[in-house]
Write a protein that holds these residues in place. Structure first.
Motif, PDB file in Angstrom:
ATOM      1  N   LEU A 181      -8.518  -6.546   0.385  1.00  0.00           N
ATOM      2  CA  LEU A 181      -9.143  -6.160  -0.904  1.00  0.00           C
ATOM      3  C   LEU A 181     -10.397  -7.016  -1.547  1.00  0.00           C
ATOM      4  O   LEU A 181     -11.421  -6.401  -1.853  1.00  0.00           O
ATOM      5  CB  LEU A 181      -8.156  -5.648  -2.322  1.00  0.00           C
ATOM      6  N   VAL A 219      -2.123  -8.565   0.718  1.00  0.00           N
ATOM      7  CA  VAL A 219      -2.864  -6.854   0.055  1.00  0.00           C
ATOM      8  C   VAL A 219      -4.058  -7.306  -0.789  1.00  0.00           C
ATOM      9  O   VAL A 219      -5.237  -6.954  -0.907  1.00  0.00           O
ATOM     10  CB  VAL A 219      -2.306  -6.059  -0.068  1.00  0.00           C
ATOM     11  N   ALA A 270       2.680   2.998  -7.881  1.00  0.00           N
ATOM     12  CA  ALA A 270       1.262   3.612  -7.293  1.00  0.00           C
ATOM     13  C   ALA A 270       1.003   4.546  -8.666  1.00  0.00           C
ATOM     14  O   ALA A 270       0.036   4.202  -9.441  1.00  0.00           O
ATOM     15  CB  ALA A 270       1.399   4.184  -5.777  1.00  0.00           C
ATOM     16  N   THR A 303      -4.766  -2.672  -8.349  1.00  0.00           N
ATOM     17  CA  THR A 303      -5.398  -2.016  -7.252  1.00  0.00           C
ATOM     18  C   THR A 303      -4.612  -2.786  -6.134  1.00  0.00           C
ATOM     19  O   THR A 303      -3.819  -1.898  -5.482  1.00  0.00           O
ATOM     20  CB  THR A 303      -7.068  -2.294  -7.013  1.00  0.00           C
ATOM     21  N   ALA A 304      -4.486  -3.872  -6.006  1.00  0.00           N
ATOM     22  CA  ALA A 304      -3.251  -4.144  -5.048  1.00  0.00           C
ATOM     23  C   ALA A 304      -2.071  -3.316  -4.506  1.00  0.00           C
ATOM     24  O   ALA A 304      -1.133  -2.963  -3.788  1.00  0.00           O
ATOM     25  CB  ALA A 304      -3.150  -5.887  -4.788  1.00  0.00           C
ATOM     26  N   VAL A 315      -2.317   0.284  -3.691  1.00  0.00           N
ATOM     27  CA  VAL A 315      -2.192   0.146  -2.223  1.00  0.00           C
ATOM     28  C   VAL A 315      -1.104   0.233  -1.509  1.00  0.00           C
ATOM     29  O   VAL A 315      -0.522   0.923  -0.336  1.00  0.00           O
ATOM     30  CB  VAL A 315      -3.645  -0.660  -1.716  1.00  0.00           C
ATOM     31  N   THR A 316      -0.566  -1.175  -1.917  1.00  0.00           N
ATOM     32  CA  THR A 316       0.871  -1.262  -1.412  1.00  0.00           C
ATOM     33  C   THR A 316       2.087  -0.357  -1.521  1.00  0.00           C
ATOM     34  O   THR A 316       2.829  -0.299  -0.543  1.00  0.00           O
ATOM     35  CB  THR A 316       1.209  -3.439  -1.736  1.00  0.00           C
ATOM     36  N   LEU A 330       2.083   2.604  -1.832  1.00  0.00           N
ATOM     37  CA  LEU A 330       1.389   3.824  -1.625  1.00  0.00           C
ATOM     38  C   LEU A 330       1.186   3.582   0.446  1.00  0.00           C
ATOM     39  O   LEU A 330       1.793   4.546   0.911  1.00  0.00           O
ATOM     40  CB  LEU A 330      -0.217   4.490  -1.736  1.00  0.00           C
ATOM     41  N   ILE A 331       0.926   2.589   0.703  1.00  0.00           N
ATOM     42  CA  ILE A 331       0.854   1.635   2.404  1.00  0.00           C
ATOM     43  C   ILE A 331       2.534   2.595   2.672  1.00  0.00           C
ATOM     44  O   ILE A 331       3.212   2.853   3.623  1.00  0.00           O
ATOM     45  CB  ILE A 331       0.754   0.500   2.064  1.00  0.00           C
TER      46      ILE A 331
END
Length: 220
Positions: A207, A203, A138, A174-175, A178-179, A181-182
């Motif tokens: 977005l 994701v 990330a 960005t995806a 986020v992926t 981090l999730i």
């Protein structure tokens, strides 16, 4: 205006010419190649204690997690590199901030072999091992976004023929952020948190829908 003043102005401008992006791109390519090579060097191979086809088959099956982690890390580094190549080609120069962010981006690329080895080590600390790996991926995406944003602020980007190429590529970055981090909080409750990474296309689609929402509302 005298000839001397014109010459002096020209010489002053030549003292601080824009930094060529090619050198940074070539350097980044070399570092990425080294990181991928280090990933391969960490792959376990049968030793002299392994005998016969049955022994080799058992060894390969026993180290399947390491091989899968290698493929995931190879794919991640390859995607980071392709994104870097796709967007930095539009750089007309380099700012000091972009160079610093890019060097930090390379740092996260270089330590990917370490985080991969940590992820598959025999230490009984899955949450920490997984979180370190996912956080590194990330952070890699975030540092790239910061480097590219600095280029934009410095006015050192030329617009591509198709501007949507930039926005689409940035949406993938960005995806990815986020992926990964999730997946970190998911790892706190299950060892199958890596399955979250397969949701990357979903994701990204989500977005894009969120981004289109305010635009569609404004158009209406």
């Amino acid at each position: 205006m005298t000839r001397e003043s014109i010459t002096g102005t020209s010489e002053a401008a030549d003292e601080n010419p824009p930094v060529s992006p090619e050198r940074l791109i070539f350097f980044s390519d070399a570092v990425v190649a080294i990181a991928i090579t280090l990933l391969a060097l960490e792959l376990p191979v049968p030793t002299g204690e392994v005998h016969g086809n049955v022994g080799v088959h058992h060894f390969l099956r026993e180290h399947l997690n390491e091989y899968m982690a290698f493929l995931v890390s190879f794919a991640a580094v390859a995607v980071h590199w392709m994104i870097h190549q796709r967007l930095f080609r539009y750089a007309t120069g380099l700012s000091g901030g972009a160079i610093r962010w890019n060097l930090l981006w390379l740092l996260t690329i270089v330590i990917t072999p370490f985080t991969t080895k940590l992820l598959t080590s025999e230490a009984d600390a899955f949450q920490i091992q997984f979180s370190v790996y996912a956080a590194n991926q990330a952070l890699t995406g975030l540092l790239f976004l910061l480097a590219f944003a600095d280029l934009r602020r410095s006015g050192m980007l030329r617009l591509p023929a198709r501007p949507e190429v930039v926005s689409n590529t940035l949406s993938w970055v960005t995806a990815m952020i986020v992926t990964f981090l999730i997946s970190i909080p998911v790892a706190l409750v299950t060892h199958w948190a890596s399955l979250c990474w397969a949701l990357l296309p979903l994701v990204r689609a989500g977005l894009r829908l969120v981004r289109r929402g305010p635009t569609a509302a404004a158009a209406a």
